[in-house]
Write an enzyme that holds these catalytic residues in place. Structure first.
Site, PDB file in Angstrom:
ATOM      1  CG  ASP A 125       4.931 -27.622  -9.858  1.00  0.00           C
ATOM      2  OD1 ASP A 125       6.062 -27.557  -9.348  1.00  0.00           O
ATOM      3  OD2 ASP A 125       4.172 -26.630  -9.959  1.00  0.00           O
TER       4      ASP A 125
ATOM      5  CD  GLU B  28       8.991 -29.723  -4.269  1.00  0.00           C
ATOM      6  OE1 GLU B  28       7.770 -29.536  -4.067  1.00  0.00           O
ATOM      7  OE2 GLU B  28       9.522 -29.570  -5.379  1.00  0.00           O
TER       8      GLU B  28
END
Ligand SMILES: *[C@@H]1O[C@H](CO)[C@@H](O)[C@H](O)[C@H]1NC(C)=O
Ligand SMILES: *[C@@H]1O[C@H](CO)[C@@H](O)[C@H](O)[C@H]1NC(C)=O
Length: 951
Positions: free
Chosen positions: A482, A485
């Site tokens: 997770d 980015e």
């Protein structure tokens, strides 16, 4: 070699020589703040007549004559020289020389624009396989460069040798090349354009009734499905689209670029692509079917990983488990309700103060519990975030073994934060703040420091080592990555949200700001309003990656991709098994390493609807192992929404219920009605898992989609081009979910096919085994029934009786559902099964699987039916259940149950279970150990034959 031709007369629509209308404009002010003065100061045209019925039309647009003139260069290449004109590039000096080249990779056409004025242009270092593609058509793609118009402006078309529409036609003008602003525009042959991601698309087909700009830059941004239109960039980047032409042929286009970028779809129809780095590396895929476009794309970028069999089971998760007892309670409720469950998750709750590879005291018994779950045939997936707190042993081991982290450039003064920690005091490591209490470093998974004899970089080796060490304590089976980015809290803001933790500040002004404040920042910044930067919610763009080789500015959107690659290796190393990784951030070819969930959605009907579209799009992107957070992550679902989401989500390859912290539990057993619906839908899914698994095999081996929209199978039926509420598993298994509140029925579309001979048999509660009339249909779908599922005539689907775990179901005897296509005298069906132990690693690629093909046919003279069973590939010693049941739909004969024989040897059926139902043309053939699949002929197929009489 092609000679550049000059067309003196502009025959072509649009910018170079044709007329510019409202509908074929190229925005000259693609950032906020256009007005007459700012527009004209760029040498562009200002339209003062705002048209309120077309409010998205750009008022500031490029004049004709913007672009380059081409000349022949070295064989097969063209040299473009900047054309003088009124437009003055506000985003930097134009490149003086652009070299254009083209090449075929199998059937795929690659066109590259590389500017020579800027040396060492960055290319995404993702090492895609670029395997030559194939096509069912002999047609060849052509690159046709031309100088057009009085101004002799370079443009090109891409066509099939047999002609037909131009895939691209850049005579619309607007080619711009500068260091941090590259733009190309093209006319499109049709409005049926699908793809580009990751974003929330309100419909699967793009909307060309307006101008729309979609940002593409990996960002920790939750999807917003409730707005009518939200063009924000989400977690991943996928610059790929599929176009269906007016005659139903399809082609595709991929732009390999990892910089911040965006695409505008315009009304001509046309598209404008902008990127702020790298180059234009374009790939054209000829189709001619949509599925072949994906096959060709995946030949280029690599086919998806094969998920472990257990990962096709139902998965339960939430953020906000306070203790191990909370997990045990949710799992206990689910099992007590008889709901199939295979995978138990923990979000960051299980960690000690959110540090990777640690276990918090409230989860002290996790290790023993994982062992217990394993004993029950269940599996466990844990979350791991990339950001590593810089003051504990995991980080120390990284430093000790040469692992790299994202760093400040060598010349940049390191902030005082680094001196707070002994381990970072004398380093250039760029510190951020994420979930852990203190500052974190971000592993540089693009590190290329591979020392002799190693297959992994020092960073990847350290990463695998940490997983291996933790696995020796908690025997997890899957890894969830997770925040990759990568996400960072508080960048350029006053606070990180952590007490006393200084935020990261990037050089937004001053002499070091070239990468953090480039002249054009894309909608990935502008859509978020003032005070946003490329570095917002992430690290500074001037950071160094690849062991110092690259700028974070260029590689940011590859972070999730690179972490997924390292993590799949780490999982295989730690567990010795295939397992499965799911990642939030993805980039083209990430499917080789990971699946994906559709992010932090909300418990709303709109989110249920967009997840149907999102899952199909990720199949276009080569990441078929995908699903949404069932019942919605943010907020609390109503009972009815959760029920319908469990029903739909039972048909997504990744099927997981997940919930945010601080909300009531929403696992299906919380409501008796949801529990009953989930149990029914999941038992149904488990019945057909051998089919779903075989589709994943086809994806891994050949680059197929697993889920697909109806237009993939029926592209020449124009009614299918906008359908995005139904989806197929492969070619033959059609799911029609209920996506609206208060529904007792649902509308579905059942294509009749080009020869008007398609048949769709119901396999759910209503009209079981019967054909549904072709065309639009309203189908009963009360909450107490399954959502409608139909099987397409002509296909044979493998299945196994379900159980509450895949581990148990996987040992049940096989069944074949034979859905016959054709009437009287010419009925046929075919299918296949891939089978392996479900978790050995590696698999598929090295052929360690069993593969069977089935073919059914019947005849009237002599009266009889034949099912040929071919063992194409087998693995010695691998146990394969027997085939015990054959069910036939659309079978208009009465079988002679005494006449069944395999290769001429009579078989005895179980007549207490076998039957023929003439009113619905259904036959059911059963015997314990009817056929031993391991003993079938491997060359010439074995034949199961029987006699029948006409009804
Ligand atoms: C490369 O990796 C080795 C360990 O495998 C390490 O000792 C060395 O410092 C690394 N070099 C660089 C430049 O990171
Ligand atoms: C045949 O199928 C119909 C429709 O499902 C059902 O109503 C009927 O009971 C079945 N007949 C037999 C003999 O099983």
């Amino acid at each position: 070699m092609l000679r550049l031709t000059c067309l003196a007369v502009g025959l072509l629509l649009g910018g170079i020589n044709g007329q510019i209308t409202q509908f074929n404009r190229i925005d000259c002010y693609p950032q906020p703040g256009a007005n007459q003065q700012t527009c004209q100061s760029r040498g562009c045209i200002w339209d003062s007549n705002f048209d309120s019925s077309h409010p998205t039309v750009p008022l500031c647009y490029l004049p004709t004559g913007t672009g380059y003139t081409g000349a022949n260069g070295a064989p097969g290449t063209y040299i473009l020289t900047k054309k003088a004109g009124s437009f003055v590039n506000p985003y930097g000096a134009d490149s003086g020389h652009v070299i254009v080249s083209s090449q075929l990779i199998g059937k795929t056409l690659n066109v590259r624009f590389v500017d020579q004025s800027f040396t060492n242009r960055y290319e995404p270092p993702i090492g895609i396989p670029k395997n030559p593609s194939t096509s069912s058509s002999n047609d060849v793609l052509q690159f046709n460069p031309v100088n057009v118009g009085n101004q002799n402006l370079f443009s090109f078309t891409v066509t099939r040798a047999s002609k037909g529409p131009n895939f691209w036609d850049t005579s619309i003008g607007g080619l711009i090349f500068s260091d941090k602003y590259i733009q190309i525009a093209t006319l499109l042959p049709s409005q049926s354009i699908y793809g580009f991601g990751e974003a929330i698309h309100p419909s699967i087909k793009h909307d060309f009734s307006r101008y729309t700009t979609w940002a593409m830059f990996a960002r920790d941004e939750a999807p917003d499905s409730a707005s009518a239109l939200d063009t924000k960039n989400l977690y991943g980047v996928h610059p790929f689209y599929i176009c269906v032409e007016s005659d139903g042929k399809a082609h595709g286009v991929f732009i390999l670029n990892s910089n911040a970028q965006e695409v505008t779809t315009g009304m001509a129809p046309h598209l404008i692509y902008r990127t702020i780095g790298g180059m234009l590396d374009l790939y054209f895929f000829p189709g001619p079917t949509p599925e072949e476009v994906v096959n060709q794309y995946l030949a280029l970028i690599g086919t998806p990983m094969l998920p472990a069999y257990w990962s096709l089971g139902f998965q339960l998760c939430r953020w906000g488990y306070q203790s191990l007892q909370d997990i045990q309670a949710a799992v206990g409720r689910t099992q007590a309700a008889g709901i199939p469950l295979d995978v138990v998750f923990s979000d960051i709750d299980y960690m000690n103060h959110d540090e990777d590879f640690t276990t918090g005291s409230a989860f002290a018994g996790l290790s023993q519990y994982v062992d217990q779950l394993h004993a029950q045939g269940l599996h466990v997936t844990l979350i791991f975030d990339p950001a590593i707190e810089v003051d504990y042993d995991t980080f120390q081991r990284g430093l000790n073994t040469g692992a790299r982290f994202i760093e400040w450039p060598a010349s940049y003064p390191v902030p005082s934060t680094n001196s707070l920690y002994p381990m970072t005091a004398n380093t250039k490591i760029m510190l951020g703040a994420v979930w852990p209490d203190r500052h974190t470093a971000f592993p540089d998974f693009l590190d290329e420091n591979i020392t002799q004899g190693e297959s992994s970089s020092a960073t990847d080796k350290w990463w695998a080592g940490e997983f291996t060490l933790y696995h020796s304590k908690i025997a997890f089976d899957g890894i969830w990555i997770d925040m990759n980015e990568p996400s960072n809290f508080g960048t350029n803001q006053a606070s990180t949200g952590h007490e006393g933790i200084a935020p990261l500040a990037c050089p937004l002004t001053g002499s070091n700001n070239a990468l953090d404040s480039p002249p054009f920042q894309t909608q990935a910044v502008y859509l978020f309003g003032n005070g946003n930067y490329l570095s917002t919610k992430t690290l500074c763009m001037l950071g160094k990656t690849g062991g110092g080789k690259y700028n974070f500015y260029d590689t940011k959107s590859l972070y999730g991709w690179s972490e997924a690659r390292a993590t799949q290796k780490a999982l295989n190393t730690a567990t010795g098994k295939r397992g499965v990784v799911i990642s939030r951030s993805t980039f083209p070819s990430a499917g080789r390493y990971t699946g994906h969930w559709l992010g932090d959605n909300t418990a709303r009907w709109e989110d249920l609807r967009t997840s149907v579209i999102g899952a199909m799009e990720f199949n276009f992107f080569g990441i078929p192992y995908v699903g949404s957070d069932i019942c919605g992550f943010i907020g609390s679902p109503t009972e009815e929404l959760c029920l319908r989401w469990q029903q739909m989500g039972a048909f997504h390859p990744f099927s997981r219920n997940h919930n945010i912290a601080g909300t009531p539990p929403q696992d299906p057993a919380m409501w008796p009605s949801v529990a009953a619906a989930a149990k029914k839908a999941l038992l149904f899914r488990y019945h057909y898992l051998p089919h779903l698994y075989s589709l994943h095999y086809d994806a891994t081996l050949y680059g197929h989609t697993v889920l697909r929209p109806l237009f993939f199978e029926f592209p020449s039926d124009s009614a299918t081009l906008t359908l995005d509420k139904q989806f197929l598993w492969g070619s033959a298994f059609l799911i029609t979910p209920v996506l609206t509140q208060g529904a007792n029925s649902v509308d579905g579309y059942f294509p009749s096919g080009v020869n008007n001979d398609e048949v769709w048999y119901s396999i759910y509660d209503f009209n079981y085994a019967q054909a549904t009339p072709p065309g639009p249909n309203q189908l009963p779908a009360p909450v107490t029934s399954m959502i409608p599922v139909h099987v397409r005539g002509g296909y044979i689907l493998p299945r196994q009786a379900p159980a509450t775990t895949t581990t148990a179901a996987k040992t049940n005897p096989f069944e074949l559902l034979v859905a016959i296509k054709g009437v009287r005298g010419a009925g046929t069906a075919q299918g296949q099964l891939y089978w392996d132990d479900g978790e050995a690693s590696p698999s598929a690629v090295d052929g360690t699987y069993n593969y069977y093909k089935w073919n059914f046919a019947y005849s009237e003279t002599p009266m009889g039916a034949q099912l040929t069973l071919q063992r194409v590939n087998t693995v010695n010693g691998m146990s394969v259940p027997t085939l015990d049941i054959i069910e036939l739909f659309g079978y208009k004969f009465s079988p002679s149950f005494q006449s069944f024989a395999l290769d001429g040897n009579p078989l005895t059926l179980d007549m207490s279970s076998s039957f023929y139902n003439a009113s619905v043309n259904q036959a059911y053939i059963k015997a314990t150990n009817l056929i031993d699949l391991t003993k079938l002929n491997s060359g010439t197929p074995s034949v199961l034959s029987w006699r029948h009489t006409l009804m």
